[in-house]
Scaffold this motif. Structure first.
Motif, mmCIF file in Angstrom:
data_model
loop_
_atom_site.group_PDB
_atom_site.id
_atom_site.type_symbol
_atom_site.label_atom_id
_atom_site.label_comp_id
_atom_site.label_asym_id
_atom_site.label_seq_id
_atom_site.Cartn_x
_atom_site.Cartn_y
_atom_site.Cartn_z
ATOM 1 N N THR A 266 0.843 -1.205 0.000
ATOM 2 C CA THR A 266 0.000 0.000 0.000
ATOM 3 C C THR A 266 0.875 1.251 0.000
ATOM 4 O OG1 THR A 266 -0.146 -0.120 2.413
ATOM 5 C CG2 THR A 266 -1.921 -1.160 1.138
ATOM 6 N N PRO A 267 1.601 1.472 -1.068
ATOM 7 C CA PRO A 267 2.467 2.651 -1.118
ATOM 8 C C PRO A 267 1.654 3.925 -1.314
ATOM 9 C CG PRO A 267 2.465 1.561 -3.232
ATOM 10 C CD PRO A 267 1.649 0.698 -2.318
ATOM 11 N N THR A 268 2.258 5.039 -0.960
ATOM 12 C CA THR A 268 1.665 6.342 -1.231
ATOM 13 C C THR A 268 2.046 6.774 -2.642
ATOM 14 O OG1 THR A 268 1.859 6.908 1.104
ATOM 15 C CG2 THR A 268 1.507 8.725 -0.426
ATOM 16 N N GLN A 269 1.145 7.464 -3.289
ATOM 17 C CA GLN A 269 1.405 7.919 -4.653
ATOM 18 C C GLN A 269 2.746 8.646 -4.729
ATOM 19 O OE1 GLN A 269 -1.745 10.277 -6.295
ATOM 20 N NE2 GLN A 269 -0.573 10.885 -8.092
ATOM 21 N N GLU A 271 5.630 6.984 -4.499
ATOM 22 C CA GLU A 271 6.636 6.137 -3.860
ATOM 23 C C GLU A 271 7.155 5.108 -4.866
ATOM 24 O OE1 GLU A 271 7.052 3.350 0.166
ATOM 25 O OE2 GLU A 271 5.184 4.413 -0.295
ATOM 26 N N SER A 333 4.876 4.368 -8.208
ATOM 27 C CA SER A 333 3.417 4.411 -8.046
ATOM 28 C C SER A 333 2.926 5.801 -8.427
ATOM 29 C CB SER A 333 3.042 4.063 -6.606
ATOM 30 O OG SER A 333 3.759 4.880 -5.695
ATOM 31 N N PRO A 336 -3.074 6.788 -7.946
ATOM 32 C CA PRO A 336 -3.754 5.945 -6.958
ATOM 33 C C PRO A 336 -4.498 4.793 -7.636
ATOM 34 C CG PRO A 336 -4.231 8.280 -6.607
ATOM 35 C CD PRO A 336 -3.581 8.174 -7.934
ATOM 36 N N VAL A 361 -2.229 1.559 -4.516
ATOM 37 C CA VAL A 361 -1.571 2.853 -4.296
ATOM 38 C C VAL A 361 -2.534 3.810 -3.597
ATOM 39 C CG1 VAL A 361 -0.401 4.782 -5.402
ATOM 40 C CG2 VAL A 361 -0.147 2.470 -6.336
ATOM 41 N N GLN A 362 -2.066 4.434 -2.500
ATOM 42 C CA GLN A 362 -2.873 5.372 -1.730
ATOM 43 C C GLN A 362 -2.593 6.807 -2.177
ATOM 44 O OE1 GLN A 362 -5.089 4.003 0.462
ATOM 45 N NE2 GLN A 362 -4.258 2.086 -0.408
ATOM 46 N N PRO A 363 -3.631 7.654 -2.173
ATOM 47 C CA PRO A 363 -3.397 9.064 -2.531
ATOM 48 C C PRO A 363 -2.590 9.757 -1.445
ATOM 49 C CG PRO A 363 -5.645 8.732 -1.793
ATOM 50 C CD PRO A 363 -5.040 7.366 -1.886
ATOM 51 N N PRO A 364 -1.881 10.832 -1.773
ATOM 52 C CA PRO A 364 -1.085 11.543 -0.763
ATOM 53 C C PRO A 364 -1.980 12.270 0.230
ATOM 54 C CG PRO A 364 -1.063 12.724 -2.844
ATOM 55 C CD PRO A 364 -1.749 11.420 -3.116
ATOM 56 N N ALA A 365 -1.479 12.525 1.465
ATOM 57 C CA ALA A 365 -2.239 13.234 2.504
ATOM 58 C C ALA A 365 -2.415 14.695 2.105
ATOM 59 C CB ALA A 365 -1.517 13.140 3.840
#
Length: 435
Positions: A266-269, A271, A333, A336, A361-365
Motif C-alpha cells: 500500500t504505497p503512497t502515490q 513512492e 506508483s 492511486p 496505491v494510496q493518494p497523498p495526505a
C-alpha cells in the motif's frame, strides 16, 4: 542370332534390370523377350521358318538350366526360366541365347549380352560408432529431435537398391509402440564402396502426433530398403530387430516462482517500489529468459516500469536444475489505485507472462485532513487532562477522610484510659473495708 531385348523379374518383390543385368534371388523366375537378327547385317529377320526355335541357357554353378521356345512369325521370342533354389558358386551368370533349326547351310551365333546376378546373402546394417560416434543413434536429447544426423553403413556383397536408403521409426512407451508416431525418411548415399555403402542425412524425429516425450520413452529405428535382389536386411536395424534409441529428457523449463514487493503493498502515490522476483529451471538444459516489467494502462497501451525504461529488459540466466534465481525491478506508483503490472517474457506482449498483483496505491495526505488530525489530537489531549484531574481530585478526597478518622480514634482511646483511672481507687477502698 537371338538378341535379348527385355528381362523381367517374375517373382515378387520384382525389380527392373540394370542395363542388361537382372538381380534375382535363388529360386526366382524370370522371363526373356527378344528378336531374331541376321548376324552380319544386324537386320531383323523377315523370313522365319516354322520350326525355328531359341534356346535360353544359364550355367548355374555346374548345372545347365535351359528352356527352348518357338520363334513367332514376326521374328520375336519369349521364354521364362526358374532358377534352382540354392546358392550358386558364382552369383554373376550369363544368359546365353542360341537359334536352333537354322534352315539350309546357315549357322547361328550365340549371344551372351544378358546376365543374371543371384544374391543369396541378406544385407546388414552397421551403426559405426568408431567412425560416426555422434550420428549412430545411441542417445538422443529430447529437445534436439528436430534435426538429428543419422549415419548407417550397409554391408552387402552385391549392393543395395539404387537411390536413397529408406528408413522408419516409431516411439515406444511402456514397451509398446505409440499409435500415431510411426514415420519414414530417407538417407542419402555419401560413400559408394564395393561392399560397404554409407548413407547419411538429417531427420526430424519429433513425434508426428505432437506428444510430449516423457522419461522412459525410446525409439525403434529400422531400415526398410532391400538389396538389388530384394533381400531384406537382417540383424540390428531390421524390421524384426529394430535399433533401440535411448531418449534423454533435456529441456529448458525456465519459469517464474514468486515475488516480494518492498516496502509494502500500500504505497503512497509517488513512492518507488522494489519488486523482487525469483525464477527456477527444473529442466536439464540451461537457458535464459528476457524479462521486463510493464504496466497496462488505459487504452491498451504498455507503459515501461522505472527500471525497464532505464536499462531495458533483464536477461535472466537459468542454469540446469537451478532455483531461486533473483531478478529485481523498480516501479513508481504514479497514480492511486491498483495497477495492472505484468512481467513480459521475450517481448511477447500478446501473451503477458505473469501478473504482479496485490498493490494498492494510496493518494497523498492533503492539508485539510492534516488540520483535522491536529484538532483531534488537541481535543484528545484536553480530554486526557480532564480525566486525570478528576482522578486526582477523587484520590485527594479519600486521603482527607482517612485523616479525620484517625483523629477520632485517638480521642476515643484517651477517654477510655481516664475511665480506668477513676475506677481503680474504688477497688482499693473495698479491699481496706474487708480487712
Amino acid at each position: 542370332m537371338a538378341v535379348p531385348e527385355a528381362l523381367v523379374d517374375l517373382t515378387p518383390p520384382s525389380f527392373d534390370p540394370t542395363d542388361d543385368t537382372l538381380y534375382l534371388r535363388q529360386g526366382d523366375e524370370f522371363r526373356m523377350d527378344g528378336s531374331i537378327f541376321y548376324a552380319g547385317s544386324q537386320v531383323l529377320a523377315s523370313e522365319i521358318p516354322d520350326d525355328l526355335q531359341v534356346e535360353i541357357e544359364v550355367i548355374y554353378g555346374t548345372q545347365e538350366v535351359d528352356v527352348i521356345v518357338d520363334v513367332g512369325s514376326d521374328g520375336t521370342f519369349s521364354g521364362s526360366m526358374i532358377l534352382p533354389a540354392r546358392v550358386p558358386l558364382n552369383p554373376n551368370m550369363a544368359v546365353t541365347t542360341s537359334v536352333l533349326n537354322v534352315p539350309g547351310s546357315g549357322s547361328s551365333m550365340s549371344n551372351i549380352d544378358a546376365s543374371v546376378i543371384v544374391d543369396s546373402k541378406a544385407p546388414q546394417a552397421l551403426f559405426n560408432l568408431a567412425d560416426y560416434p555422434d550420428s549412430s543413434l545411441t542417445i538422443l536429447d529430447s529437445d534436439m529431435l528436430a534435426d538429428v544426423t543419422v549415419t548407417v553403413t550397409m554391408v552387402d556383397e552385391i549392393g543395395m537398391m539404387d537411390g536413397p536408403l529408406q528408413v522408419s521409426w516409431v516411439y515406444v512407451r511402456s514397451n509398446g509402440p505409440v499409435a500415431g508416431t510411426e514415420a519414414t525418411g530417407e538417407l542419402v548415399m555419401i560413400i559408394d564402396d564395393d561392399t560397404n555403402d554409407v548413407y547419411q542425412s538429417e531427420l526430424d524425429l519429433n513425434p508426428l502426433n505432437d506428444m510430449r516425450v516423457e522419461a522412459g520413452d525410446y525409439l525403434w529405428f529400422w531400415i526398410t530398403s532391400t538389396d538389388k535382389s530384394g533381400n531384406e536386411i537382417i540383424g540390428s536395424g531390421s524390421e524384426s530387430a529394430p535399433r533401440q534409441v535411448t531418449l534423454r529428457i533435456m529441456e529448458f523449463l525456465g519459469q517464474y516462482t514468486r515475488s516480494v514487493i518492498k516496502p509494502g503493498l500500500t504505497p503512497t502515490q509517488g513512492e518507488i517500489l522494489t519488486i523482487e522476483t525469483f525464477w527456477e529451471n527444473p529442466g536439464k538444459r540451461e537457458g535464459e529468459l528476457t524479462v521486463g516489467l510493464y504496466e497496462l494502462i488505459e487504452g491498451g497501451q504498455w507503459r515501461e516500469s522505472l527500471s525497464t525504461a532505464s536499462t531495458g529488459p533483464l536477461v535472466v540466466d537459468l542454469p540446469a536444475e537451478s532455483s531461486s534465481v533473483y531478478a529485481e525491478f523498480k516501479w513508481e506508483s504514479w497514480q492511486p489505485g491498483q495497477p495492472n503490472l505484468y512481467l513480459i517474457v521475450n517481448g511477447d506482449f500478446d501473451n503477458p507472462y505473469q501478473p504482479i498483483t496485490g498493490i494498492n496505491v494510496q493518494p497523498p495526505a492533503t492539508t485539510d485532513s492534516g488540520g483535522e488530525d491536529s484538532q483531534m489530537m488537541v481535543l484528545g489531549g484536553v480530554l486526557i487532562v480532564v480525566i486525570l484531574g478528576i482522578a486526582m481530585f477523587m484520590l485527594r478526597g479519600r486521603e482527607t477522610d482517612d485523616y479525620y478518622y484517625e483523629d477520632e480514634d485517638e480521642d476515643y482511646y484517651e477517654d477510655e484510659s481516664w475511665e480506668y483511672e477513676d475506677e481503680e481507687p474504688e477497688e482499693e477502698d473495698a479491699d481496706e473495708d474487708t480487712e
